[in-house]
Design an enzyme around this catalytic site. Structure first.
Site, PDB file in Angstrom:
ATOM      1  N   ARG A  65       0.825  -1.218   0.000  1.00 36.59           N
ATOM      2  CA  ARG A  65       0.000   0.000   0.000  1.00 36.59           C
ATOM      3  C   ARG A  65       0.857   1.265   0.000  1.00 36.59           C
ATOM      4  O   ARG A  65       0.498   2.263  -0.613  1.00 36.59           O
ATOM      5  CB  ARG A  65      -0.951   0.004   1.205  1.00 36.59           C
ATOM      6  CG  ARG A  65      -2.069  -1.029   1.081  1.00 36.59           C
ATOM      7  CD  ARG A  65      -3.090  -0.894   2.201  1.00 36.59           C
ATOM      8  NE  ARG A  65      -3.991  -2.045   2.211  1.00 36.59           N
ATOM      9  CZ  ARG A  65      -5.167  -2.087   1.587  1.00 36.59           C
ATOM     10  NH1 ARG A  65      -5.611  -1.053   0.906  1.00 36.59           N
ATOM     11  NH2 ARG A  65      -5.918  -3.163   1.650  1.00 36.59           N
ATOM     12  N   ARG A  91      -9.869   1.860  -2.656  1.00 40.45           N
ATOM     13  CA  ARG A  91      -8.658   1.420  -1.948  1.00 40.45           C
ATOM     14  C   ARG A  91      -8.493   2.193  -0.647  1.00 40.45           C
ATOM     15  O   ARG A  91      -8.525   3.433  -0.639  1.00 40.45           O
ATOM     16  CB  ARG A  91      -7.401   1.651  -2.806  1.00 40.45           C
ATOM     17  CG  ARG A  91      -7.350   0.863  -4.101  1.00 40.45           C
ATOM     18  CD  ARG A  91      -7.437  -0.626  -3.932  1.00 40.45           C
ATOM     19  NE  ARG A  91      -6.339  -1.218  -3.176  1.00 40.45           N
ATOM     20  CZ  ARG A  91      -6.315  -2.495  -2.826  1.00 40.45           C
ATOM     21  NH1 ARG A  91      -7.301  -3.311  -3.151  1.00 40.45           N
ATOM     22  NH2 ARG A  91      -5.300  -2.966  -2.142  1.00 40.45           N
ATOM     23  N   HIS A 109     -19.493   8.381   1.285  1.00 36.93           N
ATOM     24  CA  HIS A 109     -19.654   7.017   1.784  1.00 36.93           C
ATOM     25  C   HIS A 109     -21.146   6.684   1.797  1.00 36.93           C
ATOM     26  O   HIS A 109     -21.948   7.476   2.301  1.00 36.93           O
ATOM     27  CB  HIS A 109     -19.064   6.907   3.197  1.00 36.93           C
ATOM     28  CG  HIS A 109     -19.253   5.544   3.784  1.00 36.93           C
ATOM     29  ND1 HIS A 109     -18.498   4.463   3.375  1.00 36.93           N
ATOM     30  CD2 HIS A 109     -20.136   5.069   4.695  1.00 36.93           C
ATOM     31  CE1 HIS A 109     -18.911   3.393   4.041  1.00 36.93           C
ATOM     32  NE2 HIS A 109     -19.894   3.728   4.840  1.00 36.93           N
ATOM     33  N   GLN A 173     -29.596  10.634  -4.569  1.00 35.33           N
ATOM     34  CA  GLN A 173     -29.320  11.714  -3.619  1.00 35.33           C
ATOM     35  C   GLN A 173     -27.834  12.065  -3.580  1.00 35.33           C
ATOM     36  O   GLN A 173     -27.469  13.231  -3.401  1.00 35.33           O
ATOM     37  CB  GLN A 173     -29.825  11.338  -2.222  1.00 35.33           C
ATOM     38  CG  GLN A 173     -31.325  11.134  -2.148  1.00 35.33           C
ATOM     39  CD  GLN A 173     -32.088  12.285  -2.758  1.00 35.33           C
ATOM     40  OE1 GLN A 173     -31.846  13.450  -2.441  1.00 35.33           O
ATOM     41  NE2 GLN A 173     -33.025  11.977  -3.652  1.00 35.33           N
TER      42      GLN A 173
HETATM   43  N1  NHR Z   1      -8.804   5.721   3.411  1.00 41.67           N
HETATM   44  C1  NHR Z   1      -8.738   6.284   4.614  1.00 41.67           C
HETATM   45  N2  NHR Z   1      -7.548   6.250   5.245  1.00 41.67           N
HETATM   46  N3  NHR Z   1      -9.790   6.880   5.228  1.00 41.67           N
HETATM   47  C2  NHR Z   1     -10.976   6.882   4.618  1.00 41.67           C
HETATM   48  O1  NHR Z   1     -11.993   7.474   5.230  1.00 41.67           O
HETATM   49  C3  NHR Z   1     -11.139   6.268   3.343  1.00 41.67           C
HETATM   50  C4  NHR Z   1      -9.999   5.703   2.765  1.00 41.67           C
HETATM   51  C5  NHR Z   1     -10.074   5.055   1.515  1.00 41.67           C
HETATM   52  C6  NHR Z   1     -11.289   4.961   0.866  1.00 41.67           C
HETATM   53  C7  NHR Z   1     -13.752   5.219   0.803  1.00 41.67           C
HETATM   54  C8  NHR Z   1     -14.458   4.113   1.606  1.00 41.67           C
HETATM   55  C9  NHR Z   1     -15.966   4.165   1.465  1.00 41.67           C
HETATM   56  O2  NHR Z   1     -16.547   5.227   1.292  1.00 41.67           O
HETATM   57  C10 NHR Z   1     -12.434   5.489   1.462  1.00 41.67           C
HETATM   58  C11 NHR Z   1     -12.366   6.168   2.678  1.00 41.67           C
HETATM   59  C12 NHR Z   1     -12.674   1.025   0.298  1.00 41.67           C
HETATM   60  C13 NHR Z   1     -12.718   0.182   1.386  1.00 41.67           C
HETATM   61  C14 NHR Z   1     -12.075  -1.179   1.351  1.00 41.67           C
HETATM   62  O3  NHR Z   1     -12.261  -1.999   2.246  1.00 41.67           O
HETATM   63  C15 NHR Z   1     -13.356   0.620   2.542  1.00 41.67           C
HETATM   64  C16 NHR Z   1     -13.908   1.891   2.589  1.00 41.67           C
HETATM   65  C17 NHR Z   1     -13.852   2.730   1.470  1.00 41.67           C
HETATM   66  C18 NHR Z   1     -13.234   2.284   0.333  1.00 41.67           C
HETATM   67  N4  NHR Z   1     -11.261  -1.490   0.302  1.00 41.67           N
HETATM   68  C19 NHR Z   1     -10.544  -2.742   0.106  1.00 41.67           C
HETATM   69  C20 NHR Z   1      -9.050  -2.564   0.409  1.00 41.67           C
HETATM   70  O4  NHR Z   1      -8.445  -3.574   0.775  1.00 41.67           O
HETATM   71  C21 NHR Z   1     -10.663  -3.225  -1.316  1.00 41.67           C
HETATM   72  C22 NHR Z   1     -12.067  -3.457  -1.744  1.00 41.67           C
HETATM   73  C23 NHR Z   1     -12.251  -3.600  -3.257  1.00 41.67           C
HETATM   74  O5  NHR Z   1     -11.319  -3.372  -4.035  1.00 41.67           O
HETATM   75  O6  NHR Z   1     -13.412  -3.871  -3.658  1.00 41.67           O
HETATM   76  O7  NHR Z   1      -8.493  -1.481   0.208  1.00 41.67           O
HETATM   77  O8  NHR Z   1     -16.634   3.114   1.615  1.00 41.67           O
HETATM   78  C1  GAR Z   2     -21.407   5.280  -4.736  1.00 38.29           C
HETATM   79  O1  GAR Z   2     -22.637   4.837  -4.224  1.00 38.29           O
HETATM   80  C2  GAR Z   2     -20.467   5.614  -3.602  1.00 38.29           C
HETATM   81  O2  GAR Z   2     -21.107   6.182  -2.498  1.00 38.29           O
HETATM   82  C3  GAR Z   2     -19.949   4.262  -3.256  1.00 38.29           C
HETATM   83  O3  GAR Z   2     -19.840   3.544  -4.468  1.00 38.29           O
HETATM   84  C4  GAR Z   2     -20.686   4.121  -5.439  1.00 38.29           C
HETATM   85  C5  GAR Z   2     -19.835   4.612  -6.559  1.00 38.29           C
HETATM   86  O4  GAR Z   2     -20.620   4.946  -7.661  1.00 38.29           O
HETATM   87  N1  GAR Z   2     -18.681   4.339  -2.621  1.00 38.29           N
HETATM   88  C6  GAR Z   2     -18.147   3.331  -1.965  1.00 38.29           C
HETATM   89  O5  GAR Z   2     -18.746   2.294  -1.769  1.00 38.29           O
HETATM   90  C7  GAR Z   2     -16.751   3.560  -1.483  1.00 38.29           C
HETATM   91  N2  GAR Z   2     -16.277   2.392  -0.838  1.00 38.29           N
HETATM   92  P1  GAR Z   2     -20.013   5.812  -8.848  1.00 38.29           P
HETATM   93  O6  GAR Z   2     -18.706   5.180  -9.246  1.00 38.29           O
HETATM   94  O7  GAR Z   2     -21.041   5.677  -9.940  1.00 38.29           O
HETATM   95  O8  GAR Z   2     -19.855   7.226  -8.353  1.00 38.29           O
END
Ligand code: NHR
Ligand code: GAR
Length: 210
Positions: A65, A91, A109, A173
């Site tokens: 990472r 990610r 989110h 929304q």
């Molecule tokens: N990073 C930090 N440090 N803090 C946040 O608030 C973050 C972030 C990275 C992404 C978006 C988040 C969401 O809105 C986000 C917020 C990915 C995962 C996850 O588990 C969790 C939350 C969010 C985005 N990702 C896996 C990983 O191992 C991979 C999952 C996949 O590729 O489908 O990185 O939900």
């Molecule tokens: C959106 O619903 C966003 O809130 C969510 O994925 C969708 C992306 O749609 N985000 C996450 O789940 C982040 N982990 P989009 O690519 O069409 O904007």
């Protein structure tokens, strides 16, 4: 003119809503670039068609990472960003990365935080028997989905909802809320005080279906 760099991983419909609002409403900002960690992200084509610079930093090409985040930051910084916007970016980011863009990185989110941080939020809300669901725009901090909240959108969970029907209701929304929240940032209308974020123009920070 502020530079916005948008990070996506897939469809990019939130990015699309932002590109359109930025142009239609003549924000004091430009979408300087759209960057994806997935080469196949559908949103890249939309951005390119609209004359926006695109880049791919494929996480699979990096051993860990830290090295992925270092290259992502190098690419982002090439566009001199005032704001980094996560729009369906999938990610988890390292503390060094979130610190670099501290106070100038937003995420949307798909839950009413602090409920359901992490993944599969819509199914978890249905399984928990929630009567409302929604989405939250927040500043990104090292702790996943825990940064100061800028705005929230609320929708009902209806009998018979499944993940597809609920996520579609929430997404509609998101497309209203996220461009508005980003516009507040670029217009300097957000004040952050610890966990609390105030919109200085008196606009509602809660979005409900019209
Ligand atoms: N990073 C930090 N440090 N803090 C946040 O608030 C973050 C972030 C990275 C992404 C978006 C988040 C969401 O809105 C986000 C917020 C990915 C995962 C996850 O588990 C969790 C939350 C969010 C985005 N990702 C896996 C990983 O191992 C991979 C999952 C996949 O590729 O489908 O990185 O939900
Ligand atoms: C959106 O619903 C966003 O809130 C969510 O994925 C969708 C992306 O749609 N985000 C996450 O789940 C982040 N982990 P989009 O690519 O069409 O904007």
């Amino acid at each position: 003119m502020k530079n916005i760099v948008i990070l996506i991983s897939g469809r990019g419909s939130n990015m699309e809503a932002m590109v359109k609002a930025c142009a239609a409403e003549q924000w004091p900002a430009r979408i300087a670039a759209v960057v994806s960690n997935r080469p196949q992200a559908a949103g890249l084509a939309f951005a390119a068609q609209h004359g926006i610079a695109t880049a791919v930093v494929d996480h699979k090409a990096y051993p860990d990472r830290d090295s992925f985040d270092a290259e992502l930051a190098r690419v982002i910084d090439g566009f001199a960003p005032d704001l980094v916007v996560l729009a369906g970016f999938m990610r988890i980011l390292t503390p060094g990365f979130t610190q670099r863009y501290g106070g100038r990185m937003l995420n949307i989110h798909p839950s009413l935080l602090p409920a359901f941080p992490g993944l599969h939020t819509h199914q978890r809300a249905i399984d928990a028997g929630c009567h409302v669901a929604g989405a939250t725009v927040h500043f990104v901090t090292a702790e996943l989905d825990h940064g100061p909240m800028v705005a929230q959108a609320v929708v009902p969970v209806l009998p018979g909802d499944d993940e597809a029907s609920l996520s579609a209701r929430v997404l509609a929304q998101e497309h209203r809320m996220y461009p508005r929240a980003v516009r507040w940032f670029v217009e300097g209308r957000l004040r952050v005080d610890g966990a609390r974020v105030q919109q200085l123009g008196g606009e509602a920070q809660v979005f409900t279906a019209p």
